[in-house]
Motif scaffolding. Structure first.
Motif, PDB file in Angstrom:
ATOM      1  N   THR A  32       0.830  -1.219   0.000  1.00 14.45           N
ATOM      2  CA  THR A  32       0.000   0.000   0.000  1.00 14.45           C
ATOM      3  C   THR A  32       0.857   1.259   0.000  1.00 14.45           C
ATOM      4  O   THR A  32       0.976   1.942  -1.014  1.00 14.45           O
ATOM      5  CB  THR A  32      -0.934  -0.012   1.231  1.00 14.45           C
ATOM      6  N   THR A  33       1.480   1.575   1.121  1.00 12.92           N
ATOM      7  CA  THR A  33       2.213   2.839   1.247  1.00 12.92           C
ATOM      8  C   THR A  33       3.443   2.874   0.360  1.00 12.92           C
ATOM      9  O   THR A  33       3.665   3.853  -0.374  1.00 12.92           O
ATOM     10  CB  THR A  33       2.607   3.062   2.720  1.00 12.92           C
ATOM     11  N   PHE A  34       4.271   1.835   0.426  1.00 12.63           N
ATOM     12  CA  PHE A  34       5.516   1.846  -0.344  1.00 12.63           C
ATOM     13  C   PHE A  34       5.242   1.816  -1.856  1.00 12.63           C
ATOM     14  O   PHE A  34       6.019   2.361  -2.648  1.00 12.63           O
ATOM     15  CB  PHE A  34       6.386   0.661   0.060  1.00 12.63           C
ATOM     16  N   SER A  35       4.124   1.181  -2.240  1.00  7.58           N
ATOM     17  CA  SER A  35       3.783   1.122  -3.665  1.00  7.58           C
ATOM     18  C   SER A  35       3.109   2.394  -4.163  1.00  7.58           C
ATOM     19  O   SER A  35       2.820   2.521  -5.368  1.00  7.58           O
ATOM     20  CB  SER A  35       2.869  -0.072  -3.932  1.00  7.58           C
ATOM     21  N   GLY A  36       2.819   3.342  -3.267  1.00  6.14           N
ATOM     22  CA  GLY A  36       2.215   4.605  -3.671  1.00  6.14           C
ATOM     23  C   GLY A  36       0.703   4.608  -3.617  1.00  6.14           C
ATOM     24  O   GLY A  36       0.078   5.519  -4.174  1.00  6.14           O
ATOM     25  N   ALA A  91      11.745   7.146  -1.106  1.00 10.83           N
ATOM     26  CA  ALA A  91      12.677   7.045   0.029  1.00 10.83           C
ATOM     27  C   ALA A  91      11.969   7.340   1.347  1.00 10.83           C
ATOM     28  O   ALA A  91      12.187   6.640   2.354  1.00 10.83           O
ATOM     29  CB  ALA A  91      13.850   8.006  -0.174  1.00 10.83           C
ATOM     30  N   ARG A  92      11.119   8.354   1.375  1.00  9.56           N
ATOM     31  CA  ARG A  92      10.369   8.657   2.596  1.00  9.56           C
ATOM     32  C   ARG A  92       9.413   7.516   2.945  1.00  9.56           C
ATOM     33  O   ARG A  92       9.283   7.140   4.109  1.00  9.56           O
ATOM     34  CB  ARG A  92       9.582   9.960   2.427  1.00  9.56           C
ATOM     35  N   ARG A  93       8.765   6.982   1.927  1.00 15.03           N
ATOM     36  CA  ARG A  93       7.839   5.882   2.202  1.00 15.03           C
ATOM     37  C   ARG A  93       8.582   4.631   2.669  1.00 15.03           C
ATOM     38  O   ARG A  93       8.124   3.922   3.560  1.00 15.03           O
ATOM     39  CB  ARG A  93       7.007   5.588   0.948  1.00 15.03           C
ATOM     40  N   GLY A  94       9.734   4.355   2.087  1.00 14.38           N
ATOM     41  CA  GLY A  94      10.534   3.218   2.550  1.00 14.38           C
ATOM     42  C   GLY A  94      11.042   3.422   3.967  1.00 14.38           C
ATOM     43  O   GLY A  94      11.058   2.482   4.778  1.00 14.38           O
ATOM     44  N   LEU A  95      11.467   4.648   4.288  1.00 13.96           N
ATOM     45  CA  LEU A  95      11.893   4.949   5.659  1.00 13.96           C
ATOM     46  C   LEU A  95      10.748   4.764   6.645  1.00 13.96           C
ATOM     47  O   LEU A  95      10.940   4.239   7.749  1.00 13.96           O
ATOM     48  CB  LEU A  95      12.438   6.380   5.723  1.00 13.96           C
ATOM     49  N   THR A 104       6.156  19.720   2.372  1.00  8.52           N
ATOM     50  CA  THR A 104       5.750  20.894   1.592  1.00  8.52           C
ATOM     51  C   THR A 104       4.241  21.008   1.426  1.00  8.52           C
ATOM     52  O   THR A 104       3.750  22.073   0.987  1.00  8.52           O
ATOM     53  CB  THR A 104       6.394  20.833   0.188  1.00  8.52           C
ATOM     54  N   LYS A 105       3.510  19.952   1.745  1.00  8.57           N
ATOM     55  CA  LYS A 105       2.048  19.908   1.606  1.00  8.57           C
ATOM     56  C   LYS A 105       1.577  20.014   0.147  1.00  8.57           C
ATOM     57  O   LYS A 105       0.406  20.284  -0.121  1.00  8.57           O
ATOM     58  CB  LYS A 105       1.369  21.036   2.412  1.00  8.57           C
ATOM     59  N   ARG A 106       2.485  19.799  -0.818  1.00  9.67           N
ATOM     60  CA  ARG A 106       2.124  19.960  -2.220  1.00  9.67           C
ATOM     61  C   ARG A 106       2.341  18.679  -3.042  1.00  9.67           C
ATOM     62  O   ARG A 106       1.745  18.532  -4.106  1.00  9.67           O
ATOM     63  CB  ARG A 106       2.944  21.089  -2.847  1.00  9.67           C
ATOM     64  N   ARG A 107       3.207  17.795  -2.552  1.00  7.68           N
ATOM     65  CA  ARG A 107       3.517  16.577  -3.286  1.00  7.68           C
ATOM     66  C   ARG A 107       3.342  15.370  -2.383  1.00  7.68           C
ATOM     67  O   ARG A 107       3.423  15.481  -1.138  1.00  7.68           O
ATOM     68  CB  ARG A 107       4.953  16.626  -3.814  1.00  7.68           C
ATOM     69  N   VAL A 108       3.154  14.245  -3.029  1.00  4.92           N
ATOM     70  CA  VAL A 108       3.101  12.985  -2.273  1.00  4.92           C
ATOM     71  C   VAL A 108       4.521  12.637  -1.836  1.00  4.92           C
ATOM     72  O   VAL A 108       5.500  13.068  -2.467  1.00  4.92           O
ATOM     73  CB  VAL A 108       2.490  11.861  -3.136  1.00  4.92           C
ATOM     74  N   PRO A 109       4.686  11.862  -0.765  1.00  2.76           N
ATOM     75  CA  PRO A 109       6.043  11.520  -0.311  1.00  2.76           C
ATOM     76  C   PRO A 109       6.797  10.717  -1.360  1.00  2.76           C
ATOM     77  O   PRO A 109       6.225   9.941  -2.126  1.00  2.76           O
ATOM     78  CB  PRO A 109       5.785  10.707   0.961  1.00  2.76           C
ATOM     79  N   SER A 110       8.084  10.912  -1.367  1.00  4.32           N
ATOM     80  CA  SER A 110       8.934  10.168  -2.293  1.00  4.32           C
ATOM     81  C   SER A 110       9.058   8.711  -1.841  1.00  4.32           C
ATOM     82  O   SER A 110       8.658   8.325  -0.732  1.00  4.32           O
ATOM     83  CB  SER A 110      10.315  10.817  -2.356  1.00  4.32           C
ATOM     84  N   ALA A 140       9.797  10.301   9.136  1.00  3.69           N
ATOM     85  CA  ALA A 140       9.787  10.371   7.659  1.00  3.69           C
ATOM     86  C   ALA A 140       9.214  11.676   7.133  1.00  3.69           C
ATOM     87  O   ALA A 140       9.351  11.973   5.933  1.00  3.69           O
ATOM     88  CB  ALA A 140       8.996   9.194   7.094  1.00  3.69           C
ATOM     89  N   GLY A 141       8.585  12.474   8.005  1.00  2.00           N
ATOM     90  CA  GLY A 141       7.999  13.742   7.570  1.00  2.00           C
ATOM     91  C   GLY A 141       6.752  13.581   6.738  1.00  2.00           C
ATOM     92  O   GLY A 141       6.491  14.400   5.842  1.00  2.00           O
ATOM     93  N   ILE A 142       5.932  12.563   7.030  1.00  2.00           N
ATOM     94  CA  ILE A 142       4.707  12.298   6.275  1.00  2.00           C
ATOM     95  C   ILE A 142       3.515  12.796   7.079  1.00  2.00           C
ATOM     96  O   ILE A 142       3.326  12.385   8.236  1.00  2.00           O
ATOM     97  CB  ILE A 142       4.565  10.798   5.967  1.00  2.00           C
ATOM     98  N   SER A 143       2.731  13.671   6.500  1.00  2.00           N
ATOM     99  CA  SER A 143       1.503  14.162   7.121  1.00  2.00           C
ATOM    100  C   SER A 143       0.325  13.851   6.203  1.00  2.00           C
ATOM    101  O   SER A 143       0.506  13.274   5.110  1.00  2.00           O
ATOM    102  CB  SER A 143       1.593  15.674   7.396  1.00  2.00           C
ATOM    103  N   TYR A 144      -0.891  14.251   6.613  1.00  2.00           N
ATOM    104  CA  TYR A 144      -2.105  13.883   5.881  1.00  2.00           C
ATOM    105  C   TYR A 144      -2.929  15.132   5.550  1.00  2.00           C
ATOM    106  O   TYR A 144      -2.986  16.096   6.338  1.00  2.00           O
ATOM    107  CB  TYR A 144      -2.959  12.921   6.711  1.00  2.00           C
TER     108      TYR A 144
END
Length: 346
Positions: A61-65, A90-94, A82-88, A199-203
């Motif tokens: 799910t998450t790692f596959s985008g 690398a961030r999702r893997g972390l 940045t609140k403008r792009r989906v996480p990369s 990882a710096g991931i927000s929603y």
């Protein structure tokens, strides 16, 4: 469509839905592995099966985008700082590694470290070698145990005793850290998991602002303040309990030393009493021996006196008999015609 930050209630409902499907996946994996490999191997590899289930869930799910089932349930999407792009990727893997693998690794390390510190010198025994040889060469627990054995072997005995409460404090500190992070989430409304903060991931939610969004955030801020107060009280209680344990340990050491001194004093006192008793017995034996020897000397003197007296009496008796014999001989003589005495014959 305008995007707004997701509030606390949406994030909590998403996490609850994800935990439900994760539990469902874990149970099915455990049942399948137990059916194929047996209960004994399932007990040995239960934690690893749960780890693989979590990695598979977040990897698909998450790692596959894609959105997780919980995120899809409440219509929220992941974004980077940045609140403008989906996480990369690398961030999702972390995030996947920190959320699924890092807690498993920390738990294994702490358990191995605690076992090695408690075992002490017994880690080099035959039982420990058999446990180490029984596992496969690629087992993580085997490599961690060997690494911990080398690391603990470099420490001295006082350092090992000092590390035992440090491991306990680290266990409690991790639990309190999770509770503190949850409290901050109730207050601020972002980063429910430590892994997402790392990882710096927000929603962001797909739907716009609702009329009750401010009320929900105020309610959760109040809940966060109460949780913070509860956490402070818990920390105070645990510190007090830790001080009591340290005090009890010091009192036990003092009691053990006093008991050793008391036993040593009793031993010395027993030796002194035994020495006095033996000395008294020796003196008494000497006194009795002296009395016995004195009695023997007196008896010897008495017997000697009796012997001498007996000899004197016997000598007197013999002398008396000789005199009597002479007297009888003298009386038995009669004068002859020649004027000489001759023996009278009857």
């Amino acid at each position: 469509m305008p995007l707004a930050p997701a509030n606390q209630s949406q994030l909590i409902r998403s996490i609850q839905k994800d935990e439900y499907y994760q539990t469902f996946l874990r149970n099915n994996a455990n049942e399948a592995f137990q059916t194929l490999a047996g209960s004994k191997r399932w007990l040995d590899w239960r934690r690893e099966i749960e780890l693989l289930s979590d990695i598979a869930y977040y990897g698909l799910t998450t790692f596959s985008g894609y959105q997780t089932l919980g995120e899809e349930y409440v219509n929220i999407v992941q974004v980077d700082p940045t609140k403008r792009r989906v996480p990369s990727r690398a961030r999702r893997g972390l995030f996947v590694l920190c959320h699924a693998y890092f807690p498993y690794l920390v738990d294994k390390v702490l358990v191995c470290l605690e076992n090695e510190l408690e075992c002490g010198q017994e880690r080099h025994s035959g039982a420990g070698q058999r446990r180490a040889a029984s596992g496969p060469w690629w087992s993580l627990e085997l490599w961690l145990r060997r690494w911990m054995q080398r690391a603990v072997g470099l420490l001295s005995e006082p350092q090992r005793r000092a590390c035992v409460p440090a491991v306990f404090v680290l266990h409690q500190g991790l639990t309190l850290l999770h509770r503190l992070h949850a409290t901050l989430f109730y207050i601020s409304g972002s980063f429910y998991h430590l892994s997402k903060r790392a990882a710096g991931i927000s929603y962001l939610r797909v739907m716009g602002l609702s009329s009750d969004d401010g009320t929900i955030r105020s309610s959760y801020r109040l809940l966060g303040a109460l949780s913070l107060l509860q956490l402070f009280v818990t920390v105070c209680l645990q510190l007090n309990r830790f001080r009591q344990k340290q005090r009890a340990r010091q009192e036990w050491k003092l009691y053990r030393n006093l008991r050793y001194r008391n036993l040593r004093y009793r031993g010395l006192r027993y030796r002194n009493l035994r020495y006095r008793d033996l000395r008294y017995r020796g003196l008494r034996y000497r006194g009795l021996r002296y009395r016995n020897l004195r009695y023997r000397n007196l008896r010897y003197r008495d017997l000697r006196y009796r012997g001498l007296r007996y000899r004197n009496l016997r000598c007197r008796d013999l002398r008396y008999r000789n005199l009597r014999c002479r007297d009888l001989r003298y009386r038995s003589r009669v004068p002859s015609s020649s004027g000489l005495y001759v023996r009278a014959e009857f």
